[in-house]
Write an enzyme that holds these catalytic residues in place. Structure first.
Site, PDB file in Angstrom:
ATOM      1  N   GLU A  13       0.823  -1.210   0.000  1.00 45.92           N
ATOM      2  CA  GLU A  13       0.000   0.000   0.000  1.00 45.92           C
ATOM      3  C   GLU A  13       0.861   1.266   0.000  1.00 45.92           C
ATOM      4  O   GLU A  13       0.447   2.319   0.495  1.00 45.92           O
ATOM      5  CB  GLU A  13      -0.962   0.001   1.192  1.00 45.92           C
ATOM      6  CG  GLU A  13      -1.942  -1.164   1.151  1.00 45.92           C
ATOM      7  CD  GLU A  13      -2.918  -1.166   2.311  1.00 45.92           C
ATOM      8  OE1 GLU A  13      -2.769  -0.317   3.217  1.00 45.92           O
ATOM      9  OE2 GLU A  13      -3.819  -2.020   2.317  1.00 45.92           O
TER      10      GLU A  13
ATOM     11  N   GLU B 165      -6.133  -7.346  -2.383  1.00 43.12           N
ATOM     12  CA  GLU B 165      -6.661  -7.635  -1.054  1.00 43.12           C
ATOM     13  C   GLU B 165      -8.178  -7.565  -1.062  1.00 43.12           C
ATOM     14  O   GLU B 165      -8.755  -6.567  -1.506  1.00 43.12           O
ATOM     15  CB  GLU B 165      -6.157  -6.620  -0.010  1.00 43.12           C
ATOM     16  CG  GLU B 165      -4.739  -6.813   0.435  1.00 43.12           C
ATOM     17  CD  GLU B 165      -4.384  -5.900   1.604  1.00 43.12           C
ATOM     18  OE1 GLU B 165      -3.203  -5.869   1.957  1.00 43.12           O
ATOM     19  OE2 GLU B 165      -5.284  -5.237   2.150  1.00 43.12           O
TER      20      GLU B 165
END
Length: 569
Positions: free
Chosen positions: A77, A166
């Site tokens: 991320e 995810e």
């Protein structure tokens, strides 16, 4: 699976040899520590860039020869600072031979000096949401991480991008884990607060809230636990949560594989477990006890799989292997709560190309007359030549705009079971091999058609008892050639129907057990758990575990129809 940094040699050695899992290997950059958060963390982290690159290059040399390593990722991320990112891009540049998949089957020619490449065989991606993952721009276009309507996973507008790095859902453990983790103040189940728009909000107790509980309802959908009836206490809530866990994770993966290679290229589930006592999405809890979501995921992730598209009600066959499937057929049978089979169909001979998901037929039930409000659908994909089952998948379903509340009274059904088992003990290690059978008779109306109903075909000229023993021995002949040591347990029951949501657990035998004490032995490896058996059906189950010194284990079977429990060993 995203790679680990602890005990990596053991981790990769196992995956190289035994588990056939590809590893997504990230470096030590994360948005939580490098540029995000409140207050905003250091965007130029880590503090020592030279040391970071020295460690990164050592890690690449350590791991580059492992075949299970799939790709390198700069950060989670987040992307590394520009100088580190540029250095990693240069260190991990691809050799021209590996830049095109069209060259993979060509003979290797003119391979330049390998010392020019730190790896040269795998792609480098600068961050988990960049370079083709999610929307590719680093925006938060992963997820969602909360409860969903199961059919939504199959809809075309559910997720817009090819690879989701995810996605997650709920993960409530069993009640024994809650009691072992929290004092009695934490055993209070969520209250429901009704809003003016009809939405019933879950209000968890403070301990659950502290442990990051993800609820089973939101403002877009009904309470998924409430579909089975109001939970009475912690045990009831957690048991119904396992039903939802199973449905959620099976639908999540089946929704992706339904459009494998036509819309989606991949998905990663966040996460397998919580590193602490969290009550969020997980496949096993901090005590290493698997939730039912693990077995729902395990079912959907079969390399060859038969499934129901919950949006279109088409039956699909998924073939993720590199070989074409031929000479196969699908058997679909519907079973109602009275143990009857109002719908039965076997398809014609089928073939499914490699790496393809193929629609087979549309399910006509419940479009038929007088459908049952709650029913079970059993799908089996089998070889026509020998009726060998390639994939088996059982759903519990309700009519549109309905619910599962009729299953509440189904708990009182007493379905007879027969469990034949053999125990192998080596020091502190135990292995239990079982054959579990629903001893209800198959309805005469379909008995002649259910060719592949049993695990193995009937043997001629033997009694039912001898057949069960013979069947058990043939299934487990690779383990032993002994003829004795078999143990048989039969449960009392005169009702017809599906033995629903059976699950085993292993406990330490204790004479002075305290009320609410957790006696489970963990971890335990099950070949399957949280499974159901229709009338006449049998299934082999293997259980393996290790016990502490001086402890005598006890294997217990419970289920929706067996809430009091049955000791098997």
């Amino acid at each position: 699976m995203k790679g680990l940094n602890l005990n990596q040699l053991v981790f990769f050695k196992l995956y190289d040899k035994d588990h056939f899992i590809l590893v997504w290997q990230e470096f030590w950059i994360t948005g939580d520590c490098d540029g995000r958060g409140i207050p905003v963390s250091n965007p130029n982290g880590p503090l020592d860039h030279e040391l970071f690159l020295l460690c990164a290059r050592d890690t690449i040399k350590l791991l580059r020869n492992h075949p299970s390593l799939s790709l390198w990722v700069g950060g989670n991320e987040q992307t590394p600072p520009e100088d580190i990112n540029t250095a990693l891009q240069n260190d991990l540049k691809l050799h021209p031979y590996f830049q095109s998949s069209n060259k993979i089957n060509e003979p290797l020619k003119d391979f330049s000096d390998p010392s020019q490449y730190l790896d040269g065989t795998r792609s480098y991606v600068q961050g988990s949401m960049w370079d083709g993952f999610a929307n590719g721009q680093g925006d938060f276009t992963d997820g969602p991480y909360e409860i969903q309507n199961p059919e939504d996973f199959f809809r075309d507008d559910f997720y817009n991008y090819g690879f989701n790095p995810e996605v997650g859902s709920v993960g409530m453990p069993v009640a024994a884990t809650i009691r072992a983790t929290m004092p009695p103040e934490g055993w209070q189940i969520p209250l429901l607060r009704k809003h003016s728009d009809g939405y019933e909000e879950e209000v968890p107790n403070p301990m659950w809230k502290y442990h990051k509980y993800i609820g089973y309802s939101n403002n877009k959908m009904l309470d998924q636990i409430g579909l089975y009836g109001s939970a009475k206490d912690l045990d009831d809530f957690c048991e119904k949560a396992q039903l939802v866990n199973y449905i959620q994770y099976r639908a999540l993966l089946e929704g992706w594989t339904s459009r494998m290679w036509t819309k989606y290229t991949g998905v990663l589930i966040w996460k397998t477990q919580n590193p602490w006592t969290g009550l969020r999405g997980q496949f096993y809890d901090h005590l290493h006890d698997q939730t039912a979501g693990f077995y729902g995921c395990r079912c959907a992730a079969e390399p060859i799989h038969v499934q129901l598209n919950l949006s279109t009600y088409n039956i699909e066959v998924v073939n993720t292997t590199s070989d074409d499937l031929s000479g196969i057929a699908v058997e679909a049978s519907v079973w109602d709560l009275d143990g009857k089979c109002p719908y039965y169909k076997v398809t014609e001979k089928l073939s499914v190309p490699a790496k393809r998901t193929q629609t087979i037929i549309e399910m006509k039930y419940p479009k038929s007359k007088n459908p049952k409000p709650v029913y079970f659908l059993l799908l089996k994909l089998f070889r026509i030549s020998d009726y060998g089952i390639l994939s088996r998948n059982l759903y519990w379903l309700h009519l549109k705009s309905g619910d599962y509340k009729l299953l509440e009274q189904y708990r009182t059904k007493k379905i007879p079971l027969k469990i034949t088992s053999k125990i192998f003990i080596e020091g502190s290690k135990y292995e239990v091999q079982m054959l579990v059978k629903n001893t209800n008779k198959i309805p005469d109306s379909i008995k002649l058609n259910l060719k592949n109903h049993s695990i193995l075909s009937e043997c001629e000229g033997c009694t039912e008892e001898n057949h069960e023993v013979g069947l058990f021995k043939r299934i487990y002949q690779c383990f032993t050639k002994e003829d004795n040591g078999l143990r048989t347990v039969e449960t009392n029951g005169t009702d017809s129907g599906v033995a629903f949501f059976l699950h085993f657990s292993v406990h330490a035998t204790k004479k002075d057990k305290k009320d609410g004490e957790d006696t489970r032995i963990l971890p335990v490896h099950y070949s399957d758990n949280y499974f159901s058996l229709v009338p006449g059906e049998a299934m082999p189950i293997n259980i393996s575990f290790e016990v502490p010194y001086g402890v005598t284990p006890r294997v217990t079977l419970r289920g929706w129809n067996y809430h009091t429990g049955q000791t098997i060993y």
